[in-house]
Write a protein that holds these residues in place. Structure first.
Motif, PDB file in Angstrom:
ATOM      1  N   TYR A   1       0.849  -1.193   0.000  1.00  0.00           N
ATOM      2  CA  TYR A   1       0.000   0.000   0.000  1.00  0.00           C
ATOM      3  C   TYR A   1       0.883   1.240   0.000  1.00  0.00           C
ATOM      4  CZ  TYR A   1      -2.935  -3.525   2.404  1.00  0.00           C
ATOM      5  OH  TYR A   1      -3.585  -4.674   2.797  1.00  0.00           O
ATOM      6  N   ALA A   2       0.674   2.132  -0.955  1.00  0.00           N
ATOM      7  CA  ALA A   2       1.308   3.441  -0.891  1.00  0.00           C
ATOM      8  C   ALA A   2       0.645   4.234   0.233  1.00  0.00           C
ATOM      9  CB  ALA A   2       1.134   4.170  -2.224  1.00  0.00           C
ATOM     10  N   PRO A   3       1.262   5.313   0.704  1.00  0.00           N
ATOM     11  CA  PRO A   3       0.591   6.141   1.701  1.00  0.00           C
ATOM     12  C   PRO A   3      -0.815   6.534   1.235  1.00  0.00           C
ATOM     13  CG  PRO A   3       2.863   6.824   1.472  1.00  0.00           C
ATOM     14  CD  PRO A   3       2.618   5.810   0.396  1.00  0.00           C
ATOM     15  N   TYR A   4      -1.790   6.265   2.070  1.00  0.00           N
ATOM     16  CA  TYR A   4      -3.211   6.542   1.804  1.00  0.00           C
ATOM     17  C   TYR A   4      -3.784   5.694   0.670  1.00  0.00           C
ATOM     18  CZ  TYR A   4      -1.597  10.434   4.601  1.00  0.00           C
ATOM     19  OH  TYR A   4      -0.990  11.184   5.582  1.00  0.00           O
ATOM     20  N   GLY A   5      -3.067   4.651   0.280  1.00  0.00           N
ATOM     21  CA  GLY A   5      -3.613   3.715  -0.695  1.00  0.00           C
ATOM     22  C   GLY A   5      -4.570   2.745  -0.025  1.00  0.00           C
ATOM     23  N   GLN A   6      -5.338   2.032  -0.823  1.00  0.00           N
ATOM     24  CA  GLN A   6      -6.320   1.106  -0.261  1.00  0.00           C
ATOM     25  C   GLN A   6      -6.486  -0.133  -1.128  1.00  0.00           C
ATOM     26  OE1 GLN A   6     -10.735   1.922  -1.260  1.00  0.00           O
ATOM     27  NE2 GLN A   6      -9.893   3.991  -0.968  1.00  0.00           N
ATOM     28  N   ASN A   7      -6.882  -1.209  -0.478  1.00  0.00           N
ATOM     29  CA  ASN A   7      -7.387  -2.392  -1.158  1.00  0.00           C
ATOM     30  C   ASN A   7      -8.901  -2.250  -1.054  1.00  0.00           C
ATOM     31  OD1 ASN A   7      -7.574  -4.832  -2.422  1.00  0.00           O
ATOM     32  ND2 ASN A   7      -6.918  -6.058  -0.680  1.00  0.00           N
TER      33      ASN A   7
ATOM     34  N   GLY B   1       3.852  -0.469   8.593  1.00  0.00           N
ATOM     35  CA  GLY B   1       2.883   0.591   8.372  1.00  0.00           C
ATOM     36  C   GLY B   1       1.698   0.528   9.315  1.00  0.00           C
ATOM     37  N   THR B   2       0.638   1.259   8.938  1.00  0.00           N
ATOM     38  CA  THR B   2      -0.585   1.347   9.735  1.00  0.00           C
ATOM     39  C   THR B   2      -1.788   1.212   8.812  1.00  0.00           C
ATOM     40  OG1 THR B   2       0.528   2.936  11.190  1.00  0.00           O
ATOM     41  CG2 THR B   2      -1.850   2.701  11.448  1.00  0.00           C
ATOM     42  N   LEU B   3      -2.650   0.258   9.084  1.00  0.00           N
ATOM     43  CA  LEU B   3      -3.833   0.035   8.252  1.00  0.00           C
ATOM     44  C   LEU B   3      -5.116   0.211   9.053  1.00  0.00           C
ATOM     45  CD1 LEU B   3      -3.021  -3.224   6.200  1.00  0.00           C
ATOM     46  CD2 LEU B   3      -2.804  -0.844   5.442  1.00  0.00           C
ATOM     47  N   TYR B   4      -6.146   0.733   8.380  1.00  0.00           N
ATOM     48  CA  TYR B   4      -7.517   0.678   8.891  1.00  0.00           C
ATOM     49  C   TYR B   4      -8.223  -0.385   8.067  1.00  0.00           C
ATOM     50  CZ  TYR B   4     -12.371   2.023   9.811  1.00  0.00           C
ATOM     51  OH  TYR B   4     -13.710   2.022  10.155  1.00  0.00           O
ATOM     52  N   VAL B   5      -8.717  -1.441   8.719  1.00  0.00           N
ATOM     53  CA  VAL B   5      -9.310  -2.570   8.003  1.00  0.00           C
ATOM     54  C   VAL B   5     -10.687  -2.878   8.581  1.00  0.00           C
ATOM     55  CG1 VAL B   5      -6.993  -3.523   7.681  1.00  0.00           C
ATOM     56  CG2 VAL B   5      -8.429  -4.407   9.520  1.00  0.00           C
ATOM     57  N   GLY B   6     -11.499  -3.557   7.768  1.00  0.00           N
ATOM     58  CA  GLY B   6     -12.790  -3.961   8.290  1.00  0.00           C
ATOM     59  C   GLY B   6     -13.585  -4.792   7.309  1.00  0.00           C
ATOM     60  N   PHE B   7     -14.658  -5.392   7.818  1.00  0.00           N
ATOM     61  CA  PHE B   7     -15.605  -6.100   6.965  1.00  0.00           C
ATOM     62  C   PHE B   7     -17.024  -5.780   7.439  1.00  0.00           C
ATOM     63  CE2 PHE B   7     -14.949  -9.169  10.408  1.00  0.00           C
ATOM     64  CZ  PHE B   7     -16.238  -9.642  10.662  1.00  0.00           C
TER      65      PHE B   7
ATOM     66  N   PHE C   1     -17.298  -4.268  11.199  1.00  0.00           N
ATOM     67  CA  PHE C   1     -16.291  -4.690  12.164  1.00  0.00           C
ATOM     68  C   PHE C   1     -14.958  -4.123  11.673  1.00  0.00           C
ATOM     69  CE2 PHE C   1     -19.730  -7.645  12.407  1.00  0.00           C
ATOM     70  CZ  PHE C   1     -19.786  -8.089  13.728  1.00  0.00           C
ATOM     71  N   ALA C   2     -14.375  -3.174  12.381  1.00  0.00           N
ATOM     72  CA  ALA C   2     -13.188  -2.489  11.882  1.00  0.00           C
ATOM     73  C   ALA C   2     -12.182  -2.236  12.998  1.00  0.00           C
ATOM     74  CB  ALA C   2     -13.582  -1.165  11.224  1.00  0.00           C
ATOM     75  N   LYS C   3     -10.901  -2.216  12.612  1.00  0.00           N
ATOM     76  CA  LYS C   3      -9.812  -1.974  13.556  1.00  0.00           C
ATOM     77  C   LYS C   3      -8.680  -1.238  12.848  1.00  0.00           C
ATOM     78  CE  LYS C   3      -8.930  -3.660  17.160  1.00  0.00           C
ATOM     79  NZ  LYS C   3      -9.021  -3.178  18.568  1.00  0.00           N
ATOM     80  N   VAL C   4      -7.893  -0.513  13.634  1.00  0.00           N
ATOM     81  CA  VAL C   4      -6.622   0.027  13.157  1.00  0.00           C
ATOM     82  C   VAL C   4      -5.541  -0.981  13.518  1.00  0.00           C
ATOM     83  CG1 VAL C   4      -4.916   1.871  13.379  1.00  0.00           C
ATOM     84  CG2 VAL C   4      -7.357   2.433  13.366  1.00  0.00           C
ATOM     85  N   LEU C   5      -4.747  -1.387  12.515  1.00  0.00           N
ATOM     86  CA  LEU C   5      -3.700  -2.385  12.724  1.00  0.00           C
ATOM     87  C   LEU C   5      -2.321  -1.749  12.711  1.00  0.00           C
ATOM     88  CD1 LEU C   5      -4.842  -5.335  10.396  1.00  0.00           C
ATOM     89  CD2 LEU C   5      -5.587  -4.792  12.727  1.00  0.00           C
ATOM     90  N   TYR C   6      -1.449  -2.305  13.555  1.00  0.00           N
ATOM     91  CA  TYR C   6      -0.050  -1.920  13.616  1.00  0.00           C
ATOM     92  C   TYR C   6       0.796  -3.178  13.366  1.00  0.00           C
ATOM     93  CZ  TYR C   6      -2.180   2.162  15.779  1.00  0.00           C
ATOM     94  OH  TYR C   6      -2.967   3.264  16.015  1.00  0.00           O
ATOM     95  N   PRO C   7       2.087  -3.004  13.068  1.00  0.00           N
ATOM     96  CA  PRO C   7       2.914  -4.174  12.750  1.00  0.00           C
ATOM     97  C   PRO C   7       2.780  -5.288  13.788  1.00  0.00           C
ATOM     98  CG  PRO C   7       4.123  -2.202  12.233  1.00  0.00           C
ATOM     99  CD  PRO C   7       2.857  -1.748  12.904  1.00  0.00           C
TER     100      PRO C   7
ATOM    101  N   VAL D   1      -7.132   0.063   4.284  1.00  0.00           N
ATOM    102  CA  VAL D   1      -6.693   1.395   3.883  1.00  0.00           C
ATOM    103  C   VAL D   1      -5.441   1.764   4.665  1.00  0.00           C
ATOM    104  CG1 VAL D   1      -7.319   3.836   3.670  1.00  0.00           C
ATOM    105  CG2 VAL D   1      -9.096   2.089   3.478  1.00  0.00           C
ATOM    106  N   ASN D   2      -4.417   2.227   3.966  1.00  0.00           N
ATOM    107  CA  ASN D   2      -3.203   2.712   4.618  1.00  0.00           C
ATOM    108  C   ASN D   2      -3.469   4.126   5.126  1.00  0.00           C
ATOM    109  OD1 ASN D   2      -0.678   3.488   5.449  1.00  0.00           O
ATOM    110  ND2 ASN D   2       0.339   3.140   3.484  1.00  0.00           N
ATOM    111  N   ILE D   3      -3.560   4.291   6.425  1.00  0.00           N
ATOM    112  CA  ILE D   3      -3.850   5.609   6.995  1.00  0.00           C
ATOM    113  C   ILE D   3      -2.577   6.323   7.444  1.00  0.00           C
ATOM    114  CG2 ILE D   3      -6.192   4.994   7.685  1.00  0.00           C
ATOM    115  CD1 ILE D   3      -5.163   4.542  10.515  1.00  0.00           C
ATOM    116  N   GLY D   4      -1.417   5.754   7.113  1.00  0.00           N
ATOM    117  CA  GLY D   4      -0.148   6.354   7.492  1.00  0.00           C
ATOM    118  C   GLY D   4       0.496   7.117   6.364  1.00  0.00           C
ATOM    119  N   LYS D   5       1.580   7.797   6.699  1.00  0.00           N
ATOM    120  CA  LYS D   5       2.312   8.601   5.730  1.00  0.00           C
ATOM    121  C   LYS D   5       3.450   7.823   5.073  1.00  0.00           C
ATOM    122  CE  LYS D   5       1.319  12.942   8.156  1.00  0.00           C
ATOM    123  NZ  LYS D   5       1.906  14.147   8.819  1.00  0.00           N
ATOM    124  N   THR D   6       3.606   6.557   5.431  1.00  0.00           N
ATOM    125  CA  THR D   6       4.651   5.714   4.863  1.00  0.00           C
ATOM    126  C   THR D   6       4.008   4.480   4.228  1.00  0.00           C
ATOM    127  OG1 THR D   6       4.943   4.511   6.948  1.00  0.00           O
ATOM    128  CG2 THR D   6       6.316   6.477   6.587  1.00  0.00           C
ATOM    129  N   PRO D   7       4.715   3.790   3.334  1.00  0.00           N
ATOM    130  CA  PRO D   7       4.159   2.576   2.736  1.00  0.00           C
ATOM    131  C   PRO D   7       3.844   1.520   3.791  1.00  0.00           C
ATOM    132  CG  PRO D   7       6.043   3.339   1.476  1.00  0.00           C
ATOM    133  CD  PRO D   7       6.022   4.153   2.739  1.00  0.00           C
TER     134      PRO D   7
END
Length: 222
Positions: free
Chosen positions: A102-108, A125-131, A142-148, A163-169
């Motif tokens: 994921y590029a910064p602010y990129g999303q699947n 990086g840091t992702l916001y994910v959910g279903f 159902f959503a969470k912010v994920l860290y390494p 979704v990448n909510i961070g400023k780095t890949p």
């Protein structure tokens, strides 16, 4: 972006262990290496299988998941898939794997896997994910912010996203409980079908002006 070999090995080991109970039918032989030669194979679970005596180590091998995929696209992410098409030996094994960059602010973007549950582990990086659950469960998010090091599960068939909510890949690996999980990207499927769905139908379904639907269909056809 490079990921250490030891970290990849730990990640893959955890994913394999997690899928001891596979969604695909259990194999009745040691392996069933997929081939495209119809004359020299037996059709099993969507693929033809070569004579087991002709199987070799390369049938169970793939190299390259240490390399980042290009995120130079409209959603700023890249999914590198390792399923039965890349590793023929996965046929009938009920498991596959992806690397997601994921590029910064990129999303699947919102999508679903019709044949698999997915378990994702974030490496960098840091992702916001959910279903979102089904209508029967009132479409709960159902959503969470994920860290390494964090892990999240997307149940089979549920619409989900990252979704990448961070400023780095960001980099994640995910295991899927099918040799070929399939992907249905919601926006592409609804607005980019061939031939297109009648705009009046989608306008009523999404409660949108028909002109907006026609504009969306034009964008996704391209």
């Amino acid at each position: 972006m490079r990921v250490s070999k030891s970290l990849i090995l730990i990640t893959l080991s955890a994913l394999v262990i997690s899928f001891a109970e596979a969604y695909d039918p259990s194999p009745l032989q040691d392996f069933c290496v997929a081939i495209d030669d119809l004359k020299n194979g037996v059709f099993v679970n969507g693929k033809f299988c070569k004579d087991p005596k002709q199987a070799k180590a390369e049938d169970f091998f793939f190299s390259g998941l240490n390399q980042a995929g290009s995120t130079n696209n409209k959603v700023r992410s890249n999914v590198t898939t390792v399923n039965v098409d890349q590793i023929p030996g996965l046929n009938t094994m009920g498991i596959s794997l992806v690397r997601i960059d994921y590029a910064p602010y990129g999303q699947n973007p919102p999508h679903t896997h019709p044949r698999a549950t997915e378990i994702l582990v974030l490496i960098e990086g840091t992702l916001y994910v959910g279903f979102v659950s089904s209508n029967q469960d009132n479409n709960r998010l159902f959503a969470k912010v994920l860290y390494p090091g964090d892990v999240f599960v997307f149940p089979i068939g549920m619409i989900h996203f990252q979704v990448n909510i961070g400023k780095t890949p960001a980099v994640a690996f995910a295991g899927l409980s099918s040799q070929n999980a399939g992907v249905i990207t919601i926006a592409d499927t609804v607005f980019g079908s061939t031939p297109p769905i009648n705009p009046d139908i989608l306008a009523q379904a999404f409660q949108l002006d028909v002109n907006i639907v026609e504009d969306l269909e034009a964008k996704f056809r391209n």
